[in-house]
Design an enzyme around this catalytic site. Structure first.
Site, mmCIF file in Angstrom:
data_model
loop_
_atom_site.group_PDB
_atom_site.id
_atom_site.type_symbol
_atom_site.label_atom_id
_atom_site.label_comp_id
_atom_site.label_asym_id
_atom_site.label_seq_id
_atom_site.Cartn_x
_atom_site.Cartn_y
_atom_site.Cartn_z
ATOM 1 N N ASP A 121 -3.399 -18.301 1.653
ATOM 2 C CA ASP A 121 -4.612 -18.569 1.696
ATOM 3 C C ASP A 121 -5.161 -19.283 2.288
ATOM 4 O OD1 ASP A 121 -1.970 -19.711 0.717
ATOM 5 O OD2 ASP A 121 -2.227 -20.889 -1.188
ATOM 6 N N ASP A 173 -10.977 -8.169 7.626
ATOM 7 C CA ASP A 173 -11.890 -8.150 6.989
ATOM 8 C C ASP A 173 -13.407 -9.178 7.120
ATOM 9 O OD1 ASP A 173 -12.149 -5.217 7.064
ATOM 10 O OD2 ASP A 173 -11.451 -5.127 5.014
ATOM 11 N N TYR A 176 0.636 -1.448 -0.222
ATOM 12 C CA TYR A 176 -0.118 -0.050 0.198
ATOM 13 C C TYR A 176 0.736 1.340 0.175
ATOM 14 C CZ TYR A 176 -4.127 -2.381 0.761
ATOM 15 O OH TYR A 176 -5.202 -3.720 1.225
ATOM 16 N N ASP A 223 -5.547 -6.443 6.038
ATOM 17 C CA ASP A 223 -6.087 -6.017 5.358
ATOM 18 C C ASP A 223 -7.129 -7.436 5.138
ATOM 19 O OD1 ASP A 223 -8.315 -4.373 4.564
ATOM 20 O OD2 ASP A 223 -7.303 -3.760 2.854
ATOM 21 N N LYS A 267 3.589 -15.826 2.903
ATOM 22 C CA LYS A 267 2.968 -15.885 1.160
ATOM 23 C C LYS A 267 4.656 -16.515 1.404
ATOM 24 C CE LYS A 267 0.871 -17.737 -2.084
ATOM 25 N NZ LYS A 267 -0.248 -19.768 -1.545
HETATM 26 MG MG MG Z 1 -3.784 -21.194 -3.146
HETATM 27 MG MG MG Z 2 -10.543 -3.604 5.224
#
Ligand code: MG
Ligand code: MG
Lengths: 354, 354
Positions: free
Chosen positions: A221, A249, A142, A245, A189
């Site tokens: 994931d 959420d 970001y 983020d 990751k």
């Molecule tokens: Mg995957």
């Molecule tokens: Mg958010």
């Protein structure tokens, strides 16, 4: 205690819910003989409309001079849905976090028995869920270099992390785990990303200083799955900015009580408290917005200054309002109360309950 | 029809489930008088062990010369949990996708009435869920420039997209929406990322050529919530590589039938079909792995060559096995069947049911 609190109500329903949080803070101040001095400042779409800048210098100055910041919400559809807008409300929040060095976003997640049936997940899956997400907030993709090529045919964003950025939040998260259930899960990751491998390396290194904390590693994931498959497995989740983020959420809808979720953003010298719900422009000005998350954010603020009894008073009042169904339409489809009514009930309850 | 099929069983339970898929394909071939020629090749951890390379040239050659690829699973803990390993099994899959230009990963998600109770979400929330995720697969942050600084103190990853990369999958996704419920949802983070803004701009532009398709835009953090709050709202979800990775795994646990989920990865000249479950090393060699996802991937392969009756035969057999509880322990805790038994039942059922 004398506390200087900067108020940044922001956009949409922000001003309405912050007004109720002030009401409740004032009740606490009266009961416990504290002095809370408020200074209001603008941020977000409303600040763009007023000054052209989503975070005017004046606002930043007020925040820097305060002991804590109480924040409402940010975002307006007229900017969000316009891909060519040069200035965006969210830039105000991002710049504020960066300027004040609010590097750790902390989101506790617990279930409320009276609201557990509201969740789309089965009660037996979520009952007992009690974790907190530590999300790195001032770096990552970001904030990295980003560019659209001159011919408009390609774009890039950069995710960058330094070990200083990783280390400081990692220490906070380990300390939190030590006074909780002593488990920390790093989400990354690292099978694909270089920044994730750096995170994993640092966390493995730092974990040696917190030998009573069990460390677990999950790919992002997989973490997105595990939050649904088995949310009670988590205690402290530590992760980088964008993964945090998305996952925080996702996690927010697990408990069935998203209208009640508060958060803190902590830096070395500043601390900001805000409800996690957005600006919810459709509800703006209708006196229907749920103020409980803003009010519970005020409770987190009091905790931060070790005003534990005061914070507990607020939480007891909130639980009472849920028990008595003195709640806004999102929690109460039949005999619901207005935003103002809920705030009034809570402040009266805190003052009467002596 | 004569089809050359490359078999890449890979790691963990990959070989066991692919063996059952072949059994079922052979039954179809016998019943419909097709000739399926298989060529086996190694990929992933097993290929590293054999050759040092997770995607040996020989494997790539076999894939390029085949009409389609049937893929098992990839990944081994001895590489995944070692942050300093130079060569990783996943690199084999990433390189294969890149080399064959498999730019679109397609994951259909539907619920099975007989398995709906397995989900952690309430049946009334997920009943009727029927969407497909189109995930860009050969670009974005997984393939961008990445680096660890020489002193080991900072790292970066780059997410890059060109309009060619965005456009080709966007057209595929719109075409899919046209023959489905005519709704396409682009998931991005265009309030923060430059690449997301390019995605949104291109999708808005391309949508003009598909005027009968309704287009919706969601930020990725909101999408992670919406999948739990209201999964039936989606028809075609289009997104970039990493968001697609996270959301498609989150989506996979919604239906309660993750052991049955198949996927396709499509390029201009190649097509690969694989179960979405991982290599599940704990189950390796125990004859307990659920082969249904691999078998349903074989059905997607047949669909790709317009062998619709043949694919439907497989799906009917799979439904029958679920109805009769002829399933592996993950679906059947009491009188479960082995991986081999399930494959035998399906192939027998396809041949007997004439
Ligand atoms: Mg995957
Ligand atoms: Mg958010």
């Amino acid at each position: 205690m004398n506390l200087k609190i900067a108020l940044l109500p922001g956009d949409g329903i922000g001003p309405e819910v912050i007004q109720q949080a002030i009401k409740v803070l004032d009740a606490v101040a009266e009961k416990y003989k504290h002095t809370f001095e408020y200074k209001k400042a603008s941020v977000g779409a409303i600040a763009i409309d007023e000054t052209g800048d989503p975070l005017p210098d004046k606002t930043l100055k007020i925040c820097a001079e305060s002991d804590a910041i109480l924040f409402g919400a940010i975002g307006d559809p007229k900017y969000d849905n316009n891909p060519s807008a040069k200035v965006r409300p969210e830039q105000g929040l991002l710049k504020l976090r960066k300027s004040l060095g609010l590097f750790a976003n902390i989101r506790p997640l617990t279930t409320y028995d009276d609201l557990i049936h509201k969740s789309n997940l089965k009660p037996e899956v979520i009952r007992g869920t009690n974790f907190v997400i530590y999300r790195e907030l001032t770096s990552g993709i970001y904030f990295g270099k980003k560019e659209l090529s001159e011919d408009g045919k390609e774009a890039f964003d950069t995710c960058k992390y330094t070990i200083e950025e990783i280390d400081r939040i990692t220490h906070l998260a380990f300390k939190a785990a030590q006074v909780r259930r002593k488990k920390l899960t790093l989400v990354d990751k690292s099978n694909v990303l270089e920044t994730s491998r750096l995170w994993r390396k640092r966390v493995a290194e730092i974990s040696k200083s917190y030998s009573n904390v069990l460390v677990d590693y999950l790919f992002v994931d997989n973490a997105a799955m595990q939050l649904i498959l088995n949310p009670t497995q988590f205690d402290v989740i530590l992760t980088e900015n964008m993964f945090g983020d998305i996952l925080s959420d996702e996690a927010s809808v697990i408990s069935g009580s998203i209208g009640l979720l508060a958060s803190a953003s902590i830096g070395t010298n500043s601390a900001m408290f805000e409800p996690i719900h957005g600006s919810f422009p459709q509800a703006k000005g209708k006196n229907i917005a749920n103020p409980l998350a803003a009010i519970l954010s005020a409770a987190m603020l009091l905790d931060h200054f070790e005003l534990y009894d005061e914070a507990e008073d607020i939480r007891i009042a909130v639980e009472k309002s849920i028990e008595l169904n003195i709640t806004t339409p999102d929690l109460n489809s039949t005999n619901h109360f207005s935003t103002t009514n809920v705030g009034n009930f809570l402040s009266d309850f805190i003052l009467d309950d002596e």
